[in-house]
Design a protein around this motif. Structure first.
Motif, PDB file in Angstrom:
ATOM      1  N   GLU A 153       4.054   5.788  11.887  1.00 57.60           N
ATOM      2  CA  GLU A 153       3.014   6.372  11.039  1.00 57.60           C
ATOM      3  C   GLU A 153       2.113   5.290  10.460  1.00 57.60           C
ATOM      4  OE1 GLU A 153       4.734   8.988   8.196  1.00 57.60           O
ATOM      5  OE2 GLU A 153       5.211  10.491   9.737  1.00 57.60           O
ATOM      6  N   CYS A 154       2.750   4.218   9.956  1.00 59.60           N
ATOM      7  CA  CYS A 154       1.947   3.130   9.383  1.00 59.60           C
ATOM      8  C   CYS A 154       1.134   2.434  10.470  1.00 59.60           C
ATOM      9  CB  CYS A 154       2.839   2.129   8.663  1.00 59.60           C
ATOM     10  SG  CYS A 154       3.309   2.721   7.051  1.00 59.60           S
ATOM     11  N   VAL A 188       0.913   5.487  -1.026  1.00 58.07           N
ATOM     12  CA  VAL A 188       0.263   6.708  -1.516  1.00 58.07           C
ATOM     13  C   VAL A 188       1.358   7.737  -1.777  1.00 58.07           C
ATOM     14  CG1 VAL A 188      -1.333   8.581  -0.909  1.00 58.07           C
ATOM     15  CG2 VAL A 188      -1.873   6.214  -0.256  1.00 58.07           C
ATOM     16  N   ARG A 201      -0.870  12.409   0.676  1.00 56.37           N
ATOM     17  CA  ARG A 201      -1.227  11.693   1.910  1.00 56.37           C
ATOM     18  C   ARG A 201      -2.152  12.522   2.801  1.00 56.37           C
ATOM     19  NH1 ARG A 201       4.774   9.027   2.741  1.00 56.37           N
ATOM     20  NH2 ARG A 201       4.596   7.778   0.844  1.00 56.37           N
ATOM     21  N   ARG A 202      -2.810  11.840   3.706  1.00 60.50           N
ATOM     22  CA  ARG A 202      -3.761  12.427   4.673  1.00 60.50           C
ATOM     23  C   ARG A 202      -4.963  13.045   3.975  1.00 60.50           C
ATOM     24  NH1 ARG A 202      -1.567  12.384   9.879  1.00 60.50           N
ATOM     25  NH2 ARG A 202      -3.731  12.561  10.536  1.00 60.50           N
ATOM     26  N   ARG A 203      -5.334  12.459   2.821  1.00 63.90           N
ATOM     27  CA  ARG A 203      -6.550  12.915   2.127  1.00 63.90           C
ATOM     28  C   ARG A 203      -7.524  11.759   1.911  1.00 63.90           C
ATOM     29  NH1 ARG A 203      -3.895  16.798  -2.551  1.00 63.90           N
ATOM     30  NH2 ARG A 203      -2.783  18.131  -1.094  1.00 63.90           N
ATOM     31  N   GLY A 204      -7.285  10.659   2.595  1.00 63.16           N
ATOM     32  CA  GLY A 204      -8.224   9.541   2.497  1.00 63.16           C
ATOM     33  C   GLY A 204      -7.944   8.551   1.389  1.00 63.16           C
ATOM     34  N   GLY A 216      -5.385   6.360   1.093  1.00 60.00           N
ATOM     35  CA  GLY A 216      -5.018   5.049   1.644  1.00 60.00           C
ATOM     36  C   GLY A 216      -6.234   4.310   2.180  1.00 60.00           C
ATOM     37  N   ARG A 217      -7.043   5.009   2.941  1.00 62.41           N
ATOM     38  CA  ARG A 217      -8.253   4.384   3.502  1.00 62.41           C
ATOM     39  C   ARG A 217      -9.173   3.897   2.368  1.00 62.41           C
ATOM     40  NH1 ARG A 217     -11.304   5.726   8.277  1.00 62.41           N
ATOM     41  NH2 ARG A 217      -9.908   7.478   8.632  1.00 62.41           N
ATOM     42  N   LEU A 226       0.877  -1.179   0.000  1.00 61.65           N
ATOM     43  CA  LEU A 226       0.000   0.000   0.000  1.00 61.65           C
ATOM     44  C   LEU A 226       0.907   1.219   0.000  1.00 61.65           C
ATOM     45  CD1 LEU A 226      -2.791   1.406   0.279  1.00 61.65           C
ATOM     46  CD2 LEU A 226      -2.395   1.368   2.753  1.00 61.65           C
ATOM     47  N   SER A 231      -5.992   3.046  12.868  1.00 56.70           N
ATOM     48  CA  SER A 231      -7.108   3.993  12.736  1.00 56.70           C
ATOM     49  C   SER A 231      -8.207   3.442  11.837  1.00 56.70           C
ATOM     50  CB  SER A 231      -6.617   5.340  12.193  1.00 56.70           C
ATOM     51  OG  SER A 231      -6.512   5.294  10.784  1.00 56.70           O
ATOM     52  N   ARG A 276      -0.115   3.798  13.039  1.00 56.61           N
ATOM     53  CA  ARG A 276      -1.286   4.638  13.328  1.00 56.61           C
ATOM     54  C   ARG A 276      -2.324   4.522  12.219  1.00 56.61           C
ATOM     55  NH1 ARG A 276       2.259   8.072  16.309  1.00 56.61           N
ATOM     56  NH2 ARG A 276       2.891   9.265  14.489  1.00 56.61           N
ATOM     57  N   PHE A 277      -1.842   4.487  10.973  1.00 54.45           N
ATOM     58  CA  PHE A 277      -2.782   4.363   9.845  1.00 54.45           C
ATOM     59  C   PHE A 277      -3.619   3.102   9.985  1.00 54.45           C
ATOM     60  CE2 PHE A 277      -3.664   2.312   5.762  1.00 54.45           C
ATOM     61  CZ  PHE A 277      -4.577   3.225   5.250  1.00 54.45           C
ATOM     62  N   TRP A 278      -2.948   1.943  10.116  1.00 53.83           N
ATOM     63  CA  TRP A 278      -3.688   0.678  10.135  1.00 53.83           C
ATOM     64  C   TRP A 278      -4.609   0.587  11.346  1.00 53.83           C
ATOM     65  CZ3 TRP A 278      -4.296  -1.821   5.889  1.00 53.83           C
ATOM     66  CH2 TRP A 278      -3.319  -1.739   4.897  1.00 53.83           C
TER      67      TRP A 278
HETATM   68  C1  LIG Z   1       0.485   4.627   5.212  1.00 51.34           C
HETATM   69  C2  LIG Z   1      -0.117   5.349   3.992  1.00 51.34           C
HETATM   70  C3  LIG Z   1      -0.481   4.334   2.932  1.00 51.34           C
HETATM   71  C4  LIG Z   1      -1.393   6.115   4.448  1.00 51.34           C
HETATM   72  O1  LIG Z   1      -2.041   6.665   3.288  1.00 51.34           O
HETATM   73  P1  LIG Z   1      -2.917   8.018   3.386  1.00 51.34           P
HETATM   74  O2  LIG Z   1      -3.631   8.192   2.104  1.00 51.34           O
HETATM   75  O3  LIG Z   1      -2.065   9.130   3.841  1.00 51.34           O
HETATM   76  O4  LIG Z   1      -3.929   7.640   4.555  1.00 51.34           O
HETATM   77  P2  LIG Z   1      -5.373   8.287   4.841  1.00 51.34           P
HETATM   78  O5  LIG Z   1      -5.380   9.727   4.412  1.00 51.34           O
HETATM   79  O6  LIG Z   1      -6.421   7.416   4.252  1.00 51.34           O
HETATM   80  O7  LIG Z   1      -5.406   8.222   6.426  1.00 51.34           O
HETATM   81  C5  LIG Z   1      -6.445   7.588   7.151  1.00 51.34           C
HETATM   82  C6  LIG Z   1      -6.160   7.782   8.634  1.00 51.34           C
HETATM   83  O8  LIG Z   1      -4.970   7.075   9.006  1.00 51.34           O
HETATM   84  C7  LIG Z   1      -4.261   7.818  10.008  1.00 51.34           C
HETATM   85  N1  LIG Z   1      -2.976   8.258   9.479  1.00 51.34           N
HETATM   86  C8  LIG Z   1      -2.554   8.192   8.187  1.00 51.34           C
HETATM   87  N2  LIG Z   1      -1.295   8.642   8.082  1.00 51.34           N
HETATM   88  C9  LIG Z   1      -0.901   8.986   9.328  1.00 51.34           C
HETATM   89  C10 LIG Z   1       0.299   9.550   9.867  1.00 51.34           C
HETATM   90  N3  LIG Z   1       1.351   9.819   9.095  1.00 51.34           N
HETATM   91  N4  LIG Z   1       0.351   9.794  11.180  1.00 51.34           N
HETATM   92  C11 LIG Z   1      -0.707   9.533  11.984  1.00 51.34           C
HETATM   93  N5  LIG Z   1      -1.892   9.018  11.530  1.00 51.34           N
HETATM   94  C12 LIG Z   1      -1.967   8.755  10.223  1.00 51.34           C
HETATM   95  C13 LIG Z   1      -5.146   9.037  10.333  1.00 51.34           C
HETATM   96  O9  LIG Z   1      -6.034   8.665  11.377  1.00 51.34           O
HETATM   97  C14 LIG Z   1      -5.904   9.210   9.034  1.00 51.34           C
HETATM   98  O10 LIG Z   1      -7.128   9.894   9.196  1.00 51.34           O
HETATM   99  P3  LIG Z   1      -7.125  11.523   9.301  1.00 51.34           P
HETATM  100  O11 LIG Z   1      -6.223  12.038   8.209  1.00 51.34           O
HETATM  101  O12 LIG Z   1      -8.580  11.870   9.097  1.00 51.34           O
HETATM  102  O13 LIG Z   1      -6.609  11.843  10.668  1.00 51.34           O
HETATM  103  C15 LIG Z   1       0.891   6.400   3.435  1.00 51.34           C
HETATM  104  O14 LIG Z   1       1.340   7.218   4.485  1.00 51.34           O
HETATM  105  C16 LIG Z   1       2.088   5.800   2.733  1.00 51.34           C
HETATM  106  O15 LIG Z   1       2.036   5.502   1.531  1.00 51.34           O
HETATM  107  N6  LIG Z   1       3.212   5.636   3.471  1.00 51.34           N
HETATM  108  C17 LIG Z   1       4.465   5.194   2.879  1.00 51.34           C
HETATM  109  C18 LIG Z   1       4.368   3.821   2.290  1.00 51.34           C
HETATM  110  C19 LIG Z   1       4.326   2.772   3.326  1.00 51.34           C
HETATM  111  O16 LIG Z   1       5.039   2.810   4.312  1.00 51.34           O
HETATM  112  N7  LIG Z   1       3.470   1.786   3.048  1.00 51.34           N
HETATM  113  C20 LIG Z   1       3.372   0.619   3.851  1.00 51.34           C
HETATM  114  C21 LIG Z   1       2.150   0.665   4.694  1.00 51.34           C
HETATM  115  S1  LIG Z   1       2.354  -0.551   5.942  1.00 51.34           S
END
Ligand SMILES: CC(C)(COP(=O)(O)OP(=O)(O)OC[C@H]1O[C@@H](n2cnc3c(N)ncnc32)[C@H](O)[C@@H]1OP(=O)(O)O)[C@@H](O)C(=O)NCCC(=O)NCCS
Length: 110
Positions: free
Chosen positions: A89-90, A50, A55-58, A60-61, A48, A96, A92-94
């Motif tokens: 960060e990851c 983004v 990022r932080r625009r939904g 990933g979700r 996964l 959440s 927290r994402f998963w």
């Molecule tokens: C992890 C990743 C996929 C998240 O994608 P994203 O599109 O930014 O995630 P979303 O916008 O859908 O976030 C959903 C929720 O997850 C949480 N979240 C996401 N990124 C976060 C961060 N950096 N710190 C804290 N919380 C986070 C928040 O609760 C967020 O909701 P909010 O923005 O309303 O607060 C992205 O940061 C990424 O590509 N990271 C690098 C690649 C990577 O490490 N991938 C392996 C994943 S295990």
């Protein structure tokens, strides 16, 4: 690797794009856990990503939601993902979006 995923009927790739530009993608596959487990078939999100400035625009979700819907349509009721314990960060994402602890993976360098 992506080509092999595309050929595998038990795997899928979901993409998010805007005006032809790739914002992110998610790969998922269904496989069989060890027979000792209660649910033998399980899914795993294997990638996964983004784009940094999207990022932080939904995105990933949304990608995970699509992947989980695809898994559920196939009668599989559990999905795993491997996340480094130190990747805060990851983690927290998963968490959440409803993922939680399953098991610790211990390792030792040789
Ligand atoms: C992890 C990743 C996929 C998240 O994608 P994203 O599109 O930014 O995630 P979303 O916008 O859908 O976030 C959903 C929720 O997850 C949480 N979240 C996401 N990124 C976060 C961060 N950096 N710190 C804290 N919380 C986070 C928040 O609760 C967020 O909701 P909010 O923005 O309303 O607060 C992205 O940061 C990424 O590509 N990271 C690098 C690649 C990577 O490490 N991938 C392996 C994943 S295990």
């Amino acid at each position: 690797m992506l080509a092999a995923t595309l050929r595998d009927p038990e795997a899928a790739i979901f993409v998010c794009e805007r005006d032809g530009a790739l914002l992110g993608f998610c790969t998922v596959r269904i496989d069989r856990g060890p027979p000792i487990q209660l649910e033998v078939r399980r899914a795993e999100i294997t990638d996964l990503i983004v784009r940094g400035n999207e990022r932080r625009r939904g995105v990933g979700r949304g990608l995970v939601d699509r992947a989980l819907a695809w898994v559920k349509e196939r009668g599989v009721e559990r999905c795993e993902v491997r996340v480094a314990g130190l990747n805060a960060e990851c983690q927290r994402f998963w968490r959440s979006i409803g993922f939680g602890d399953l098991m610790d993976v211990l390792h030792r360098r040789l």
